[in-house]
Design a protein around this motif. Structure first.
Motif, short mmCIF file in Angstrom:
data_model
loop_
_atom_site.label_atom_id
_atom_site.label_comp_id
_atom_site.label_asym_id
_atom_site.label_seq_id
_atom_site.Cartn_x
_atom_site.Cartn_y
_atom_site.Cartn_z
N SER A 20 5.00 6.21 -1.52
CA SER A 20 3.69 5.47 -1.31
C SER A 20 3.07 6.32 -0.25
O SER A 20 3.43 7.05 0.51
CB SER A 20 3.95 4.22 -0.90
OG SER A 20 4.79 3.63 -1.79
N THR A 22 -0.76 5.61 1.80
CA THR A 22 -1.78 4.55 1.74
C THR A 22 -3.02 5.23 2.80
O THR A 22 -2.71 5.83 3.67
CB THR A 22 -1.25 3.39 2.99
OG1 THR A 22 -0.13 2.66 1.99
CG2 THR A 22 -2.35 2.37 2.93
N ASP A 74 -3.05 1.94 -6.87
CA ASP A 74 -3.48 0.93 -6.71
C ASP A 74 -4.79 0.63 -5.79
O ASP A 74 -4.82 0.89 -4.50
CB ASP A 74 -2.28 -0.18 -6.11
CG ASP A 74 -2.75 -1.57 -6.27
OD1 ASP A 74 -4.01 -2.12 -6.11
OD2 ASP A 74 -1.66 -2.32 -5.93
N LYS A 77 -5.12 -1.58 -2.72
CA LYS A 77 -4.43 -1.72 -1.54
C LYS A 77 -4.62 -0.09 -1.06
O LYS A 77 -3.95 0.21 -0.13
CB LYS A 77 -3.06 -1.58 -1.89
CG LYS A 77 -2.55 -3.13 -2.26
CD LYS A 77 -0.97 -3.04 -2.77
CE LYS A 77 -0.74 -4.54 -3.01
NZ LYS A 77 0.99 -4.59 -3.59
N THR A 79 -3.79 2.51 -2.04
CA THR A 79 -2.34 3.25 -2.10
C THR A 79 -2.23 3.83 -3.49
O THR A 79 -2.50 3.44 -4.55
CB THR A 79 -1.23 2.15 -1.66
OG1 THR A 79 -1.76 1.65 -0.39
CG2 THR A 79 -0.03 2.70 -1.72
#
Length: 122
Positions: A20, A22, A74, A77, A79
């Motif tokens: 991930s 972010t 996403d 988010k 992210t």
């Protein structure tokens, strides 16, 4: 813009991991950033593994990961992800996320995460 990459670890060959990344900071339109995942194995140059175009219309995968890795985002988010399946020992590397508000991702892209280590054991 700051990027934080996480999700690396040790996995056996054939296993899966999800990385991930972010984004934080002054992000006006997350969807308007091109994003990518690079990796660098010991003694090798950093290479682009996968990228996702602005607005998510186009993906790119290196031949070595096609059919096994999936990049996604996403926007809610801030992210984006790299889903890695059927991992092989040769996938072992430090993985870096990158983003830019220009149309293309490259080694010269503006924003980089700190890297997360993926180790695939045989």
């Amino acid at each position: 813009v700051q990027l934080q990459a996480y999700g690396g670890g040790l996995v056996q060959a054939g296993g899966s991991l999800r990385l991930s990344c972010t984004a934080s900071g002054r992000i006006l339109h997350f969807n308007g950033y091109v994003m990518g995942w690079f990796r660098q194995a010991p003694g090798k140059e950093r290479e682009l593994v996968a990228s996702l175009s602005r607005y998510g219309t186009t993906t790119y995968y290196a031949d070595s990961v096609k059919g096994r890795f999936t990049i996604s985002r996403d926007n809610a988010k801030n992210t984006f992800y790299l889903e890695m399946n059927s991992l092989k020992p040769e996938d072992t590397a430090v993985y870096y996320c990158a983003a830019d508000n220009s149309p293309r991702i490259s080694l010269s892209s503006k924003y980089w995460g700190q890297g997360t280590l993926v180790t695939v054991s045989s």
